[in-house]
Design an enzyme around this catalytic site. Structure first.
Site, PDB file in Angstrom:
ATOM      1  N   ARG A 148       0.758  -1.335  -0.117  1.00 47.18           N
ATOM      2  CA  ARG A 148       0.024  -0.108   0.009  1.00 47.18           C
ATOM      3  C   ARG A 148       0.848   1.243   0.128  1.00 47.18           C
ATOM      4  O   ARG A 148       0.489   2.204  -0.605  1.00 47.18           O
ATOM      5  CB  ARG A 148      -1.165   0.090   1.187  1.00 47.18           C
ATOM      6  N   LYS A 160     -17.203 -17.131   2.495  1.00 44.81           N
ATOM      7  CA  LYS A 160     -18.579 -17.081   2.726  1.00 44.81           C
ATOM      8  C   LYS A 160     -19.315 -16.233   1.701  1.00 44.81           C
ATOM      9  O   LYS A 160     -18.990 -15.435   1.097  1.00 44.81           O
ATOM     10  CB  LYS A 160     -18.913 -16.245   3.977  1.00 44.81           C
ATOM     11  N   GLY A 207      -8.835  -8.363  -0.363  1.00 42.41           N
ATOM     12  CA  GLY A 207      -7.659  -8.374   0.351  1.00 42.41           C
ATOM     13  C   GLY A 207      -6.997  -9.849   0.422  1.00 42.41           C
ATOM     14  O   GLY A 207      -5.740 -10.040  -0.010  1.00 42.41           O
ATOM     15  N   GLY A 241     -12.776  -4.194   0.779  1.00 40.23           N
ATOM     16  CA  GLY A 241     -14.192  -3.782   1.080  1.00 40.23           C
ATOM     17  C   GLY A 241     -14.672  -2.654  -0.047  1.00 40.23           C
ATOM     18  O   GLY A 241     -15.889  -2.774  -0.663  1.00 40.23           O
TER      19      GLY A 241
HETATM   20  P1  ADP Z   1     -11.119 -11.884  -0.079  1.00 35.83           P
HETATM   21  O1  ADP Z   1     -10.293 -11.226   0.776  1.00 35.83           O
HETATM   22  O2  ADP Z   1     -10.006 -11.891  -1.412  1.00 35.83           O
HETATM   23  O3  ADP Z   1     -12.289 -11.041  -0.609  1.00 35.83           O
HETATM   24  P2  ADP Z   1     -12.320 -13.690   1.531  1.00 35.83           P
HETATM   25  O4  ADP Z   1     -11.854 -13.055   2.628  1.00 35.83           O
HETATM   26  O5  ADP Z   1     -13.872 -13.788   1.070  1.00 35.83           O
HETATM   27  O6  ADP Z   1     -11.575 -13.235   0.133  1.00 35.83           O
HETATM   28  O7  ADP Z   1     -11.919 -15.369   1.660  1.00 35.83           O
HETATM   29  C1  ADP Z   1     -10.695 -15.876   1.905  1.00 35.83           C
HETATM   30  C2  ADP Z   1     -10.869 -16.713   2.668  1.00 35.83           C
HETATM   31  O8  ADP Z   1     -11.468 -17.847   2.335  1.00 35.83           O
HETATM   32  C3  ADP Z   1      -9.244 -17.402   3.056  1.00 35.83           C
HETATM   33  O9  ADP Z   1      -8.903 -17.102   4.405  1.00 35.83           O
HETATM   34  C4  ADP Z   1      -9.671 -18.914   2.646  1.00 35.83           C
HETATM   35  O10 ADP Z   1      -8.858 -19.562   3.590  1.00 35.83           O
HETATM   36  C5  ADP Z   1     -10.927 -19.078   2.947  1.00 35.83           C
HETATM   37  N1  ADP Z   1     -11.579 -20.368   2.322  1.00 35.83           N
HETATM   38  C6  ADP Z   1     -11.633 -20.418   0.736  1.00 35.83           C
HETATM   39  N2  ADP Z   1     -11.877 -21.706   0.472  1.00 35.83           N
HETATM   40  C7  ADP Z   1     -12.206 -22.304   1.769  1.00 35.83           C
HETATM   41  C8  ADP Z   1     -12.768 -23.537   2.097  1.00 35.83           C
HETATM   42  N3  ADP Z   1     -13.125 -24.450   1.252  1.00 35.83           N
HETATM   43  N4  ADP Z   1     -12.744 -23.752   3.602  1.00 35.83           N
HETATM   44  C9  ADP Z   1     -12.686 -22.816   4.180  1.00 35.83           C
HETATM   45  N5  ADP Z   1     -12.175 -21.839   3.931  1.00 35.83           N
HETATM   46  C10 ADP Z   1     -12.064 -21.149   2.778  1.00 35.83           C
HETATM   47 MG    MG Z   2     -10.746 -11.253   2.941  1.00 39.20          MG
END
Ligand code: ADP
Ligand code: MG
Length: 392
Positions: free
Chosen positions: A39, A199, A351, A372
């Site tokens: 950043r 999620k 992130g 976000g």
């Molecule tokens: P981003 O930050 O890119 O938006 P998220 O925060 O939504 O992504 O999701 C990232 C998290 O999702 C990671 O910590 C990863 O471990 C978790 N994750 C991905 N696939 C699975 C899974 N099958 N079971 C549990 N956690 C998962």
């Molecule tokens: Mg995340």
């Protein structure tokens, strides 16, 4: 309508002025040291441009979530050394913005000042006009380069822009708005979105906003498990959001644009990765959990990505922090890089997703620094920090 940018200001008029620049220096720290300076580096084009034009640059940023006032754990003082190293110039630390206008005027032309964490003052998160006035006194014009903070209406992102004109977007902000905005408005098709992560709940609005605009949405990560559970498949101990199953069902009924994994990599627990094996999505045994997309899905998703002209990716395909469950995420990253080489526009947001593609930034069109904020932007929401800037 487009946001007025730094290049819309005549460069010769910048000489000797004080540029108040809101940056996103909300960097990870460990024992007082910056562990990832992405950043900081992302803000350099704007800072260096202003310095080259003879402006005095006064930087504003928040860091972490201090509760109710100054807290050394969240002091921006901790980043001064890294910032000086990256700039190759000294940085004057301004511990208190109150009555600091004289300090900013004393900076040499091309000099840089860094104000202490904006969240140390209670008015920041209340978008308080009084605090905004304090900030506004530190500059002659305002530049917002903090895309990652633009989804919040805070004194340093919104109220200050109403007081200090011109109020324009910095280069990073512009780049984010350009790539994320164009991807939504006029994507070159096929437009494929890859969504993963933990999620559905955090990403429902994104899915709903994107569904009518995309050609395909490829779903991976734990998110896929909720869709399968909604279809009646046993998901073992996988991360499932039962309260989101009705929503998953309704999304599935909206057409065939959602593509789910053919199978997953399962294990009894994250610690027992050595026992990992692949199963079709409808054959997850009791007591096992899905931690990644399987090989067949990697090939399927890679083929779909290869056909696309615009690819937007948010959310890892598996628990990429814990090998061997990083393989699916790596395969998708490689697929984006390959598609980009053939001319596709490749955009990564989020992130954890940005962390997953660390080192590949040069081979992707755009990696968004705003977690976000990028999600809210993709949902079609107006970001207060962007709306507060002048439009042309
Ligand atoms: P981003 O930050 O890119 O938006 P998220 O925060 O939504 O992504 O999701 C990232 C998290 O999702 C990671 O910590 C990863 O471990 C978790 N994750 C991905 N696939 C699975 C899974 N099958 N079971 C549990 N956690 C998962
Ligand atoms: Mg995340």
């Amino acid at each position: 309508m487009t946001t007025r940018g730094l290049r819309d200001l005549p460069p010769q008029a910048l000489d000797g002025t004080r540029a108040l620049v809101r940056v996103d220096f909300n960097v990870p720290l460990k024992d007082g040291a910056v562990t990832d300076d992405t950043r900081l580096r992302a803000a350099l084009p704007t800072i260096n441009y202003l310095r080259e034009k003879g402006a005095r640059v006064i930087l504003l940023s928040h860091l972490g979530r201090p509760k109710g006032g100054p807290d050394p754990t969240y002091s921006l003082k901790q980043i001064v050394r890294d910032l000086e190293r990256l700039l190759g110039a000294p940085v004057e630390f301004i511990p208190d913005p109150t009555a600091a206008a004289a300090t900013t005027r004393r900076l040499p032309r091309g000099g840089v000042g860094l104000v202490e964490n904006t969240r140390f003052w209670p008015g920041e998160e209340k978008n308080d006009p009084e605090l905004a006035k304090t900030f506004a006194a530190l500059g002659d014009f305002y530049v917002n380069d903090a895309f990652g903070s633009a989804h919040r209406a805070h004194a340093s992102t919104a109220a200050v822009a109403a007081l200090l004109k011109p109020a324009v977007a910095g280069f990073l902000m512009e780049k984010e708005l350009q790539y994320l905005g164009e991807a939504l408005r006029e994507p070159r098709r096929p437009f494929v979105v890859v969504l993963g992560g933990a999620k559905i709940s955090g990403k429902i609005d994104v899915i709903q906003a994107l569904l009518p605009r995309v050609d395909e949405i490829l779903i991976g990560g734990a998110m896929a498990c909720t869709f399968f559970a909604a279809m009646g498949f046993g998901m073992g101990t996988s991360l499932v959001e039962p309260d989101r199953m009705p929503l998953a069902r309704s999304l599935l009924s909206q057409g065939s644009t959602l593509i789910l994994p053919r199978g997953g990599v399962i294990a009894p627990s994250l610690e027992r990765g050595a026992e990992a094996r692949e199963v079709p999505s409808d054959q997850v045994p009791e007591g096992w959990a899905v931690y990644d997309i399987d090989t067949a899905t990697r090939h399927d998703f890679a083929a779909r990505v290869a056909r696309a002209k615009t690819i937007l990716w948010n959310g890892p395909m598996g628990v990429f922090e814990t090998p061997p469950f990083d393989a699916g995420t790596r395969a998708i990253a490689a697929a984006l890089v390959a598609a980009g080489r053939k001319g596709a526009v490749t955009i990564v947001g989020g992130g954890d997703s940005a962390a997953a593609v660390a080192g590949l930034e040069d081979q992707l069109t755009h990696v968004s620094t705003g977690g976000g904020a990028s999600l809210e932007f993709l949902e079609g929401k107006t970001l207060p920090g962007v709306a507060a800037l002048e439009q042309v």
